[in-house]
Scaffold this motif. Structure first.
Motif, PDB file in Angstrom:
ATOM      1  N   GLN A  39      11.734  -3.983   2.831  1.00 21.89           N
ATOM      2  CA  GLN A  39      10.376  -4.439   2.538  1.00 21.89           C
ATOM      3  C   GLN A  39       9.734  -5.158   3.731  1.00 21.89           C
ATOM      4  OE1 GLN A  39       8.424  -3.628  -0.018  1.00 21.89           O
ATOM      5  NE2 GLN A  39      10.151  -2.330  -0.609  1.00 21.89           N
ATOM      6  N   GLN A  40      10.536  -5.637   4.661  1.00 22.95           N
ATOM      7  CA  GLN A  40       9.972  -6.262   5.858  1.00 22.95           C
ATOM      8  C   GLN A  40       9.191  -5.261   6.704  1.00 22.95           C
ATOM      9  OE1 GLN A  40      13.185  -8.246   7.915  1.00 22.95           O
ATOM     10  NE2 GLN A  40      13.711  -9.480   6.132  1.00 22.95           N
ATOM     11  N   VAL A  41       9.505  -3.958   6.547  1.00 24.21           N
ATOM     12  CA  VAL A  41       8.772  -2.924   7.290  1.00 24.21           C
ATOM     13  C   VAL A  41       8.051  -2.002   6.303  1.00 24.21           C
ATOM     14  CG1 VAL A  41      10.193  -2.985   9.360  1.00 24.21           C
ATOM     15  CG2 VAL A  41      10.897  -1.527   7.443  1.00 24.21           C
ATOM     16  N   ALA A  42       7.612  -2.542   5.172  1.00 24.95           N
ATOM     17  CA  ALA A  42       6.915  -1.749   4.166  1.00 24.95           C
ATOM     18  C   ALA A  42       5.588  -1.233   4.720  1.00 24.95           C
ATOM     19  CB  ALA A  42       6.667  -2.578   2.912  1.00 24.95           C
ATOM     20  N   MET A  43       5.205  -0.047   4.293  1.00 26.52           N
ATOM     21  CA  MET A  43       3.972   0.570   4.784  1.00 26.52           C
ATOM     22  C   MET A  43       2.735  -0.265   4.490  1.00 26.52           C
ATOM     23  SD  MET A  43       2.429   4.411   4.088  1.00 26.52           S
ATOM     24  CE  MET A  43       3.700   5.305   4.977  1.00 26.52           C
ATOM     25  N   ILE A  44       2.763  -1.077   3.454  1.00 23.70           N
ATOM     26  CA  ILE A  44       1.604  -1.878   3.099  1.00 23.70           C
ATOM     27  C   ILE A  44       1.222  -2.828   4.225  1.00 23.70           C
ATOM     28  CG2 ILE A  44       2.915  -3.740   2.008  1.00 23.70           C
ATOM     29  CD1 ILE A  44      -0.418  -2.178   0.769  1.00 23.70           C
ATOM     30  N   HIS A  45       2.125  -3.090   5.164  1.00 22.88           N
ATOM     31  CA  HIS A  45       1.835  -3.961   6.311  1.00 22.88           C
ATOM     32  C   HIS A  45       1.173  -3.205   7.464  1.00 22.88           C
ATOM     33  CE1 HIS A  45       4.183  -6.837   4.157  1.00 22.88           C
ATOM     34  NE2 HIS A  45       5.354  -6.285   4.425  1.00 22.88           N
ATOM     35  N   SER A  46       0.992  -1.901   7.346  1.00 23.09           N
ATOM     36  CA  SER A  46       0.542  -1.084   8.481  1.00 23.09           C
ATOM     37  C   SER A  46      -0.754  -0.346   8.159  1.00 23.09           C
ATOM     38  CB  SER A  46       1.627  -0.057   8.856  1.00 23.09           C
ATOM     39  OG  SER A  46       1.124   0.889   9.780  1.00 23.09           O
ATOM     40  N   PRO A  47      -1.843  -0.625   8.893  1.00 22.32           N
ATOM     41  CA  PRO A  47      -3.051   0.171   8.716  1.00 22.32           C
ATOM     42  C   PRO A  47      -2.907   1.592   9.256  1.00 22.32           C
ATOM     43  CG  PRO A  47      -3.326  -1.353  10.540  1.00 22.32           C
ATOM     44  CD  PRO A  47      -2.023  -1.695   9.886  1.00 22.32           C
ATOM     45  N   HIS A  48      -1.784   1.852   9.944  1.00 20.39           N
ATOM     46  CA  HIS A  48      -1.537   3.172  10.533  1.00 20.39           C
ATOM     47  C   HIS A  48      -0.667   4.050   9.639  1.00 20.39           C
ATOM     48  CE1 HIS A  48      -2.900   0.605  13.728  1.00 20.39           C
ATOM     49  NE2 HIS A  48      -1.763  -0.044  13.747  1.00 20.39           N
TER      50      HIS A  48
END
Length: 340
Positions: free
Chosen positions: A68-77
């Motif tokens: 979850q630390q690299v979950a897609m929700i953190h990335s506008p890309h």
């Protein structure tokens, strides 16, 4: 249409002058009649393939908190991890967890009047607990891009176009997308990923030993694309179908979940054109042009020739949570257009 298994194409034959013409003929027929084939002797080192699969397994073995630390929700890309049932295909959740990366490039500045697809370019997310993942995947991505561009040149020749016919669409910044995918087992064999077509130009799938991928070779007639050691499963994307006016075939496919207690690991590579490219319809020789069927387009998800907008449209549909966080302006514009 009557196929019971996918054809097997040997890329080494493309480099052999005595076999080149036969290979190009087989490539054209396979891509037109089925839109799927196995590719062997593709030049990607076996040690690198194993390393990618090993790193993928290690990633999915991380704890949920770590992923979850690299979950897609953190990335506008649209880069990063998604739990099972997070991605949507044709309105239904896919029972697969996955990790998406793209080309490792800096984020673009965005002026008021810039097209919003420029937000798609940017850095990937990488888990701190697994430093080897970045090096391995970026090396594989580079190798896959080089091989895929060779195959695209072979496609151009198979269509009796200049070998460099597609080069301008890719330039120095092709749209490179890797998806690590793990399908957990389900008792009812439900949707691992729903029936769909790929939206780009070419897709390559590295499978493990677990079956699940199925190809619709005729309406409601599905065949298994069973794992074949040493191969990629290659299929045509909608933009390549569009560029050839439907001469080449983007084929519907799906993945059925493995049985309960088992899982399936797939690693997909998608090659697309530069985000700022506009896909033309190539003028095929008359004999081939007469056989072009015209591209098929879903009226609920129409194809766009503008690559950036077409790619963004697909991402917004597949990941509504990321769309809501970073693309409210685009969603608002679409709503206003529908009202008008």
């Amino acid at each position: 249409m009557n196929a019971t298994t996918l054809p097997i194409l040997d890329l080494a034959r493309y480099f052999n002058p005595a076999e080149r013409d036969d290979f190009l003929q087989q490539l054209r027929v396979s891509a037109r009649d089925i839109g799927f084939f196995y590719l062997i002797n593709h030049g990607i080192e076996e040690n690198l393939q194993r390393a990618v699969q090993q790193e993928a397994r290690r990633f999915f073995a991380l704890s949920d908190d770590q992923k979850q630390q690299v979950a897609m929700i953190h990335s506008p890309h649209f880069r990063g991890y998604n739990r099972a049932a997070s991605e949507i295909t044709r309105g239904k959740p896919d029972w697969r967890e996955q990790f998406d990366i793209g080309a490792e490039r800096p984020e673009l500045s965005l002026a008021q009047d810039d097209p919003r697809w420029r937000r798609l370019q940017g850095p990937n997310q990488w888990p701190d607990q697994q430093p080897a993942l970045k090096e391995t995947l970026l090396l594989w991505q580079k190798s896959m891009t080089e091989m895929a561009l060779v195959l695209l040149r072979a496609f151009a020749e198979a269509l009796r176009l200049p070998a460099d016919a597609f080069d301008a669409l890719y330039g120095e910044m092709p749209n490179e997308h890797i998806k690590l995918i793990r399908y957990p087992g389900q008792q009812d064999g439900a949707q691992g990923v729903g029936a769909h077509k790929d939206s780009g130009f070419l897709s390559f799938l590295l499978q493990d030993q677990q079956r699940g991928l199925q190809v619709e070779v005729a309406p409601d007639r599905w065949i298994d694309a069973a794992p074949l050691p040493g191969s990629f499963v290659v299929n045509i994307g909608e933009l390549l179908e569009l560029a050839t006016n439907g001469y080449l075939r983007a084929t519907v496919h799906r993945v059925v979940s493995p049985p309960l207690g088992e899982d399936r690991l797939s690693i997909a590579f998608f090659l697309g054109a530069q985000l700022d490219a506009v896909v033309p319809v190539y003028a095929l020789p008359e004999a081939l042009a007469r056989e072009a069927l015209g591209p098929e387009s879903d009226p609920h998800n129409p194809l766009l020739r503008d690559v950036g907008w077409n790619y963004l449209k697909g991402r917004l549909r597949s990941h509504p949570d990321v769309a809501e966080r970073y693309y409210r302006d685009v969603l608002r514009e679409r709503t206003e257009q529908l009202i008008v």
